[in-house]
Each structure stands twice: as structure tokens, then as C-alpha cells.
Design a protein around this motif. Structure first.
Motif, mmCIF file in Angstrom:
data_model
loop_
_atom_site.group_PDB
_atom_site.id
_atom_site.type_symbol
_atom_site.label_atom_id
_atom_site.label_comp_id
_atom_site.label_asym_id
_atom_site.label_seq_id
_atom_site.Cartn_x
_atom_site.Cartn_y
_atom_site.Cartn_z
ATOM 1 N N ARG A 65 52.344 55.030 -18.914
ATOM 2 C CA ARG A 65 53.264 54.118 -18.230
ATOM 3 C C ARG A 65 52.712 53.804 -16.844
ATOM 4 N NH1 ARG A 65 59.080 56.829 -18.614
ATOM 5 N NH2 ARG A 65 57.827 58.652 -18.110
ATOM 6 N N GLY A 66 52.792 52.572 -16.475
ATOM 7 C CA GLY A 66 52.407 52.227 -15.111
ATOM 8 C C GLY A 66 53.505 52.658 -14.162
ATOM 9 N N ARG A 67 53.215 52.658 -12.883
ATOM 10 C CA ARG A 67 54.270 52.969 -11.941
ATOM 11 C C ARG A 67 54.407 51.811 -10.965
ATOM 12 N NH1 ARG A 67 50.198 56.174 -9.623
ATOM 13 N NH2 ARG A 67 49.798 55.693 -7.451
ATOM 14 N N GLN A 68 55.624 51.595 -10.494
ATOM 15 C CA GLN A 68 55.895 50.442 -9.648
ATOM 16 C C GLN A 68 55.785 50.814 -8.187
ATOM 17 O OE1 GLN A 68 59.738 49.276 -11.043
ATOM 18 N NE2 GLN A 68 58.863 47.920 -12.591
ATOM 19 N N ALA A 69 55.137 49.958 -7.429
ATOM 20 C CA ALA A 69 55.047 50.176 -5.993
ATOM 21 C C ALA A 69 56.145 49.398 -5.311
ATOM 22 C CB ALA A 69 53.692 49.713 -5.487
ATOM 23 N N VAL A 70 56.305 49.605 -4.029
ATOM 24 C CA VAL A 70 57.428 49.030 -3.313
ATOM 25 C C VAL A 70 56.909 48.213 -2.147
ATOM 26 C CG1 VAL A 70 59.656 49.628 -2.427
ATOM 27 C CG2 VAL A 70 58.402 51.281 -3.754
ATOM 28 N N GLU A 71 56.929 46.936 -2.346
ATOM 29 C CA GLU A 71 56.465 46.078 -1.268
ATOM 30 C C GLU A 71 57.203 44.747 -1.331
ATOM 31 O OE1 GLU A 71 52.516 43.630 -0.102
ATOM 32 O OE2 GLU A 71 52.213 45.520 -1.101
ATOM 33 N N GLY A 72 57.638 44.181 -0.235
ATOM 34 C CA GLY A 72 58.378 42.932 -0.261
ATOM 35 C C GLY A 72 58.145 42.093 0.978
ATOM 36 N N ILE A 73 59.070 41.202 1.281
ATOM 37 C CA ILE A 73 58.884 40.241 2.372
ATOM 38 C C ILE A 73 58.708 40.934 3.712
ATOM 39 C CG2 ILE A 73 59.907 38.247 3.501
ATOM 40 C CD1 ILE A 73 61.602 37.896 1.001
ATOM 41 N N GLN A 74 59.535 41.902 4.011
ATOM 42 C CA GLN A 74 59.517 42.545 5.312
ATOM 43 C C GLN A 74 58.681 43.831 5.318
ATOM 44 O OE1 GLN A 74 60.827 41.006 7.805
ATOM 45 N NE2 GLN A 74 61.562 39.383 6.458
ATOM 46 N N GLY A 75 57.949 44.090 4.283
ATOM 47 C CA GLY A 75 57.174 45.333 4.214
ATOM 48 C C GLY A 75 57.452 46.044 2.907
ATOM 49 N N VAL A 76 57.592 47.355 2.943
ATOM 50 C CA VAL A 76 57.734 48.137 1.724
ATOM 51 C C VAL A 76 59.189 48.280 1.329
ATOM 52 C CG1 VAL A 76 57.278 50.376 0.668
ATOM 53 C CG2 VAL A 76 55.635 49.375 2.237
ATOM 54 N N VAL A 77 59.536 47.747 0.165
ATOM 55 C CA VAL A 77 60.875 47.896 -0.440
ATOM 56 C C VAL A 77 60.701 48.402 -1.870
ATOM 57 C CG1 VAL A 77 62.494 46.497 0.798
ATOM 58 C CG2 VAL A 77 60.742 45.423 -0.599
ATOM 59 N N ALA A 78 61.769 48.408 -2.639
ATOM 60 C CA ALA A 78 61.768 49.135 -3.906
ATOM 61 C C ALA A 78 61.021 48.456 -5.047
ATOM 62 C CB ALA A 78 63.199 49.400 -4.336
ATOM 63 N N GLY A 79 59.715 48.573 -5.076
ATOM 64 C CA GLY A 79 58.925 48.080 -6.196
ATOM 65 C C GLY A 79 58.860 46.590 -6.312
ATOM 66 N N ILE A 80 59.057 45.848 -5.205
ATOM 67 C CA ILE A 80 59.069 44.389 -5.260
ATOM 68 C C ILE A 80 58.095 43.841 -4.222
ATOM 69 C CG2 ILE A 80 60.513 42.353 -4.887
ATOM 70 C CD1 ILE A 80 62.888 44.050 -5.764
ATOM 71 N N THR A 81 57.422 42.748 -4.551
ATOM 72 C CA THR A 81 56.517 42.106 -3.603
ATOM 73 C C THR A 81 56.679 40.592 -3.683
ATOM 74 O OG1 THR A 81 54.213 41.989 -2.856
ATOM 75 C CG2 THR A 81 54.574 41.915 -5.237
ATOM 76 N N THR A 82 56.186 39.881 -2.687
ATOM 77 C CA THR A 82 56.300 38.419 -2.684
ATOM 78 C C THR A 82 55.235 37.779 -3.547
ATOM 79 O OG1 THR A 82 54.922 38.338 -0.705
ATOM 80 C CG2 THR A 82 57.300 38.342 -0.378
ATOM 81 N N ILE A 83 55.565 36.569 -4.027
ATOM 82 C CA ILE A 83 54.589 35.784 -4.783
ATOM 83 C C ILE A 83 53.894 34.840 -3.811
ATOM 84 C CG2 ILE A 83 54.339 33.956 -6.515
ATOM 85 C CD1 ILE A 83 56.520 35.295 -8.117
ATOM 86 N N ARG A 84 52.587 34.953 -3.705
ATOM 87 C CA ARG A 84 51.825 34.150 -2.748
ATOM 88 C C ARG A 84 51.036 33.026 -3.405
ATOM 89 N NH1 ARG A 84 52.023 39.340 -0.860
ATOM 90 N NH2 ARG A 84 52.591 39.596 1.345
ATOM 91 N N ASP A 85 51.039 32.998 -4.733
ATOM 92 C CA ASP A 85 50.292 31.988 -5.476
ATOM 93 C C ASP A 85 51.271 31.289 -6.426
ATOM 94 O OD1 ASP A 85 48.648 30.502 -7.181
ATOM 95 O OD2 ASP A 85 47.050 31.994 -7.163
ATOM 96 N N SER A 86 51.371 29.977 -6.338
ATOM 97 C CA SER A 86 52.335 29.230 -7.163
ATOM 98 C C SER A 86 52.092 29.429 -8.659
ATOM 99 C CB SER A 86 52.267 27.743 -6.822
ATOM 100 O OG SER A 86 50.966 27.228 -7.067
ATOM 101 N N ARG A 87 50.866 29.769 -9.017
ATOM 102 C CA ARG A 87 50.551 29.986 -10.426
ATOM 103 C C ARG A 87 51.245 31.238 -10.965
ATOM 104 N NH1 ARG A 87 44.120 29.612 -9.879
ATOM 105 N NH2 ARG A 87 44.707 30.883 -8.071
ATOM 106 N N GLU A 88 51.743 32.090 -10.070
ATOM 107 C CA GLU A 88 52.415 33.323 -10.476
ATOM 108 C C GLU A 88 53.944 33.165 -10.501
ATOM 109 O OE1 GLU A 88 50.821 36.235 -11.343
ATOM 110 O OE2 GLU A 88 49.036 34.963 -11.328
ATOM 111 N N ALA A 89 54.444 31.922 -10.318
ATOM 112 C CA ALA A 89 55.895 31.702 -10.208
ATOM 113 C C ALA A 89 56.654 32.205 -11.436
ATOM 114 C CB ALA A 89 56.171 30.219 -9.996
ATOM 115 N N ALA A 90 56.019 32.155 -12.601
ATOM 116 C CA ALA A 90 56.708 32.572 -13.827
ATOM 117 C C ALA A 90 56.994 34.071 -13.841
ATOM 118 C CB ALA A 90 55.877 32.191 -15.045
ATOM 119 N N ARG A 91 56.372 34.810 -12.902
ATOM 120 C CA ARG A 91 56.576 36.260 -12.837
ATOM 121 C C ARG A 91 57.679 36.639 -11.853
ATOM 122 N NH1 ARG A 91 52.604 38.679 -10.459
ATOM 123 N NH2 ARG A 91 53.112 40.727 -11.344
ATOM 124 N N ALA A 92 58.448 35.660 -11.395
ATOM 125 C CA ALA A 92 59.513 35.934 -10.430
ATOM 126 C C ALA A 92 60.575 36.830 -11.042
ATOM 127 C CB ALA A 92 60.142 34.624 -9.970
#
Length: 415
Positions: A199-226
Motif C-alpha cells: 500500500r502506498g502512503r499519503q503525504a500531507v501537503e496543501g496550499i498553505q504548506g503541510v496538511v492532511a495528505g492533500i496538495t495543490t494541482i499546478r498543471d492543468s493536465r492533472e485537473a482530473a485528479r482533483a
């Protein structure tokens, strides 16, 4: 003079000639006697070809060799051995060599005697040949099954370690190697069945820094993974779709970020004492089986060490190490600690398995503790290892330690 009609060899004269040369060389190697070339060729043919074919090509020659050969192929034991060897080059060579070895020993024992019971001699020679053929066939099958499980495939070095020449010279060594590989393969299967699924493990990263396993999408080609909650805006008509695009353009669209699971790095002590058994299994076989189970399940890495570290090793290289390990000097953990520092991944797990490690320099231990990696290390000692001061220092720094006195305890270190 040959006891068989020469027409029997006419379809493949070079093959039979080469086989006879091999039989003669191996007989010289193990019996220190060089047989006549026709004797070597007759015996190879007697076991390589079907019994009925061999009997059909007997000649009426009245020489002592022809009489002995006729006695050999007239015995019930011959038919049984022939069924096992027919069509097998190695088994036919082995049977021929064992027959010649028995004859040479008998000649040395009864030099000058003329009243030898030829029928009894033939039976004893066939008994020795049959015993060797049966054991060698079993050992080879055992090794090949183990290689499939361990990942060694048809590796030449592995088969060389249990080759016919090696078996004739050092049969006990071949038996031990075959048992070691089989035990390693069995331990691998047992440990693999105990391991949880990858099993993979989820990291925690988001708009303001490190949050619960979430990160921002910086490439429009990745929009479907929202995130599903944001993808839902696309189903709310033009306004919802516009809001989704706005989130994307301002980098407020979020996604789960998944990293690979921690890698396992298993360091196996390969000093000679690891060839001793724990619960009926060689310690090095159990340790290597555990290491390969982690290698296959979690993309782990396998290393061997004594006074230095070799690795990471592929499956085939692990098999080679198992087949070539010999009793040698001591075991030093200092190179292992340096290797862990070199790898430097604090999210990984480092397992060290040994049955006795000499004291490393205190400065090496202190330097390792300062890296912060000690908490990612598991040290597993098996008898007759003793606890040392450096182990206590590592445990203080967070290292997990287990003294495994039984195989089941060793298996659990993989979990």
C-alpha cells in the motif's frame, strides 16, 4: 575391445566420443584410474540409450570386459537405473563413472585374484550407480525448484555449484547447498504469506504548506485528479464549471498526493557461522529468505556483509552469495552503519540480521546516532550473538532490537 557393435555409435560418433572422454576424465578425477576409451563409451551408451537397444547391439566377443558388460546389462538393477538415465547426458555420465569407480576399487582390493564373482560385482556396481543417480536427480530437481522461487532462474553459477563434477568430488557440499537453497525458498514463501499487501502512503501537503495528505494541482493536465468534492462542481452547470476553472487558475484546486511505501533495506550477515542451523534451517537461508520476501513485496534492497558490505543485490546475486558463502573472518557493523548513512532515507526501514558482531569504533556509533537514522533501524540477533555496548547506544537512540531464538520470531521482524 568394445562389447557393443560399432554400428550403435555410427549415427552420432562425435557425441559418443566426447561423452566417453568426459566419463574417462571424471573417472580419473575420482578414482585415479584412467579407463579404456571403449569401456567409457560402452557404459555411457548403456545408460544413455534404452536398455532394449543396448541389448540388441551386444557382440559375441569373449573378452573379460565383454563378459562383465553382459552381466551388467542382464541384471534387473540395470533396467531400473536405465529407466532413470536414458536420454539424460549427465545422469548417464554419472552412472558410467560410478560403475568404473566401483570396478577400480574392486581391482585394487583384489589384485591378482582370478576367482572374482562377476555377477556379484555387477550387482554391487549397479547398486552404487543407482544410488548416486537417484540422489543427484533429486538434488538437481530440488535446486531448480528453489531457484524458481528465489528468482535465480537457470543461473549458470547456481547450477555449477551443484554440477556433476562438484557432486563427484564433494557430494556433501552439493547436498548442503541444495538444502540451503530449498530452506531459503521455503522461508521466503512463509514470510511472503505473512506480509500485508503493498500500500502506498499519503503525504500531507496543501496550499498553505503541510496538511492532511492533500496538495495543490499546478498543471492543468492533472485537473482530473482533483478531490471528489471539487470535481462535483463540474456537474453544477456553467457556474459550477466556471468556479472549477477559477480554482485551477488560482492554484486552489486540490488533489491527494501519494508517495511510495517505505523501502526495506535488509543487511544479512554472511560470515561462516551463519551457515549453522536455527530450528533446522541455516541461519543465512532464513535471513536471505526474509530479505527476498521484502525485496519482492516492497521493492526492498538486499545486502550481505561481514567486514564489508556488498549490495544492493538482485535476486540472482543473492542466490550466488548463498552458494559461495564460506566460513571466514568476523562480522563488523561499522560498514553497515556507514552504508545506511550513505542511503540516508529517513522514511525507509533498515533491518540488520546477524549471529554475532564485533564492537565498532565508538566514533562510528556516535556519528550514526547524530544522523537521526537510528530510529529507522531494526537489529535482529540470533544465537549465539551477545548484546554489546554499541547495541545499547543504538537502542537509546530509537533502534528496535530483537533477539530471535526461534524461526517464528525471525519471521515477525518483517512485519
Amino acid at each position: 575391445m568394445s562389447a557393443l557393435d560399432k554400428r550403435l555409435f555410427s549415427e552420432a560418433p562425435r557425441y559418443f566420443s566426447a561423452a566417453a572422454e568426459e566419463v574417462a576424465k571424471l573417472t580419473m578425477l575420482v578414482a585415479r584410474v584412467e579407463p579404456k576409451r571403449y569401456q567409457a563409451m560402452d557404459l555411457f551408451a548403456a545408460f544413455y540409450l534404452p536398455a532394449e537397444v543396448v541389448r540388441a547391439y551386444l557382440t559375441p566377443v569373449g573378452t573379460p570386459w565383454a563378459e562383465l558388460f553382459r552381466q551388467l546389462i542382464a541384471q534387473e538393477e540395470y533396467a531400473a537405473v536405465n529407466r532413470a538415465t536414458a536420454g539424460s547426458h549427465d545422469l548417464s555420465v554419472l552412472a558410467a563413472v560410478k560403475i568404473l569407480q566401483t570396478l577400480a576399487a574392486e581391482e585394487a582390493k583384489n589384485a591378482g585374484r582370478t576367482n572374482i564373482d562377476v555377477k556379484d560385482l555387477a550387482r554391487r556396481a549397479l547398486k552404487n550407480a543407482g544410488r548416486a543417480v537417484g540422489e543427484y536427480a533429486r538434488v538437481n530437481a530440488e535446486v531448480k525448484r528453489a531457484l524458481l522461487a528465489l528468482g535465480g532462474g537457470g543461473a549458470g553459477y547456481a547450477l555449477e555449484a551443484v554440477s556433476l563434477t562438484t557432486y563427484l568430488q564433494r557430494p556433501d557440499d552439493v547436498r548442503k547447498r541444495a538444502e540451503l537453497l530449498s530452506n531459503a525458498a521455503a522461508f521466503l514463501r512463509e514470510v511472503a504469506q505473512m506480509l500485508p499487501a503493498y500500500r502506498g502512503r499519503q503525504a500531507v501537503e496543501g496550499i498553505q504548506g503541510v496538511v492532511a495528505g492533500i496538495t495543490t494541482i499546478r498543471d492543468s493536465r492533472e485537473a482530473a485528479r482533483a478531490l471528489p468534492s471539487q470535481l462535483a462542481y463540474l456537474g453544477l452547470g456553467p457556474a459550477g464549471r466556471a468556479y472549477f476553472v477559477a480554482l485551477l487558475s488560482t492554484r486552489q484546486l486540490l488533489t491527494y498526493q501519494t508517495y511510495d511505501a517505505a523501502r526495506y533495506h535488509v543487511f544479512v550477515d554472511k560470515s561462516g557461522s551463519m551457515g549453522d542451523k536455527l530450528g533446522g534451517v541455516e541461519k543465512i537461508a532464513a535471513a536471505a529468505g526474509l530479505a527476498l520476501a521484502l525485496y519482492k513485496t516492497y521493492r526492498g534492497h538486499v545486502y550481505f556483509f561481514d567486514t564489508e558490505v556488498s549490495g544492493p543485490l538482485e535476486e540472482r546475486e543473492v542466490v550466488k552469495k548463498l552458494l559461495t558463502v564460506e566460513a571466514s573472518g568476523g562480522t563488523n557493523i561499522a560498514p553497515v552503519l556507514r552504508k545506511i548513512v550513505e542511503i540516508g532515507r529517513k522514511e525507509d526501514v533498515y533491518i540488520i540480521i546477524s549471529d554475532g558482531i564485533t564492537d565498532p569504533p565508538s566514533e562510528d556509533v556516535a556519528r550514526f546516532v547524530k544522523t537521526g537514522l537510528a530510529g529507522r533501524v531494526r537489529i535482529v540477533l540470533v544465537p549465539p550473538a551477545q548484546e554489546k555496548w554499541w547495541l545499547r547506544e543504538l537502542v537509546k537512540a530509537g533502534t528496535m532490537y530483537k533477539y530471535a531464538t526461534a524461526l517464528v520470531e525471525l519471521k515477525k521482524t518483517a512485519l
